[in-house]
Design an enzyme around this catalytic site. Structure first.
Site: not given
Length: 396
Positions: A146, A208-210, A331, A333-335, A383
């Site tokens: 990462d 996302g969650n992070g 998650g 950002g996309e939704n 990823e």
């Protein structure tokens, strides 16, 4: 044509995706949850089917054995040796690993040594590598970090204003995270905009969650929000992001919650962020539902979350001296279309604006108004595909 599997191993989970390469066709994907606990769950998705079984899986080696046996059971492969490469996501590569690397020599030992930088992630990542090495010892194993994408950051961006000895002796510096995702969506943004990546200035937002935000110039990371560990940067689902460090000794002195390093890590990493402020949930869907019901704490958590992201985008607009596009992925950002709208509406002065008709649930692509100077893009991250590509590139 070869078959390559991309692995993301957590402490009690193993997420995987099997590719036919170089066609980059997904043959199957799945998730094994609750490793080491009763009633583990293994899910395999292929050919429009989803198969699930509940069983007790004691460790990662057993999880990998079940994964491989499922691939044979569902006739996705005929034998183990059809898989010629495996790529493993590893969170922390430190300064040692500047690119994806074949697992040989002391590579795995180095990954485990770097657990100090990602104690929640690297040990589990290494367990996944060891499990595949035991069951498929002859295939090419690759670790994909990462942090590698962020090794291009200039020293002024990655150094902290601490005495130099803490960098030279203890390697305390900004490493970042989510690099594989930021790298992928930057490349996809160039395709979407029809321009060479080398000509672009992008701000990529993996939310996302992070969550992390990266300033990308000519395809290279020049700054990123996560720091020495994935705790730094923006407010997240359960993590604080950046806070005044003096808060910690203050709470150590005046509360009973910060008695040990483990206490500090637990509160900052697992009990804060959206969850801590809302006292409700770390999930954006739950937060938005509570906001709609008039919940004050959820509303405050949401406003703080958006505020921290806007500030980081503004910071990177300064770092890049402007931008061609802001990219949302992962998650949230996309939704979360209302989240994207709220983030961009607060920084519209910079020349970015969202078209409400384009900014709908599940949309991908350019969601900007025609007049916007900075394009706003929604690009699903992949990823696993980056990992599979790196395995193919490094195969012997």
């Amino acid at each position: 044509m070869t078959k390559t599997i991309a692995i993301n191993a957590g402490s009690s989970s193993l997420k995987w995706q099997l590719y036919l390469m170089p066609e980059e066709k997904v043959l199957a994907k799945g998730l094994i949850e609750r490793i080491g606990l009763k009633d583990s769950i293994s899910t395999v998705k292929f050919d429009g089917r989803s198969e699930q079984q509940i069983l007790d899986i004691e460790n990662h080696i057993q999880a990998v054995k079940i994964l491989l046996d499922d691939l044979i059971r569902f006739d996705i492969i005929k034998a183990y040796d059809e898989i010629t490469g495996v790529g493993h996501r590893v969170v922390a590569g430190g300064e040692y690993f500047k690119e994806s690397t074949v697992v040989e020599g002391d590579v795995l030992e180095k990954v485990e040594e770097l657990s100090l930088l990602a104690p929640l992630h690297n040990p589990a990542n290494a367990a996944g590598v060891r499990a595949f090495k035991e069951l498929l010892p002859d295939i090419t194993s690759v670790v994909v970090f990462d942090t590698s994408f962020h090794t291009s950051m200039p020293e002024k961006a990655y150094r902290y204003p601490l005495p130099t000895k803490y960098y030279t002796e203890n390697k305390v510096r900004k490493y970042g995270a989510h690099g594989t995702s930021h790298q992928f969506v930057a490349g996809e943004a160039a395709k979407l905009l029809g321009r060479p990546l080398e000509d672009l200035k992008l701000i990529t937002c993996h939310i996302g969650n992070g969550g992390s935000i990266t300033a990308v110039k000519a395809g290279k990371s020049v700054d990123t929000s996560m720091g020495f560990t994935p705790l730094g940067g923006i407010m997240m689902g359960t993590r604080t992001g950046d806070i005044d460090p003096a808060i910690i000794p203050y709470l150590m002195q005046y509360t009973e919650d910060f008695n040990t390093p483990e206490d500090i890590s637990r509160v900052l990493n697992r009990e804060s962020g959206l969850l801590g402020v809302s006292a409700n949930s770390s999930d954006m869907r739950d937060i938005e539902a509570a906001v709609a019901e008039g919940n004050h704490e959820a509303s405050l958590a949401y406003e703080m979350y958006v505020d921290r992201i806007q500030k980081h985008i503004g910071q990177y607009l300064a770092v890049l001296n402007g931008a061609d596009a802001i990219v949302f992925t992962a998650g949230v950002g996309e939704n979360a279309e209302s989240f994207r709208r709220d983030v961009i509406s607060g920084i519209s002065w910079f020349g970015c604006d969202v078209d409400d008709e384009k900014n709908v649930f599940g949309v991908t692509g350019d969601i900007s108004t025609e007049a916007a100077k900075i394009r706003v893009l929604v690009i699903p991250t992949d990823e696993e595909l980056v990992i599979a590509r790196d395995v193919e590139r490094l195969k012997k």
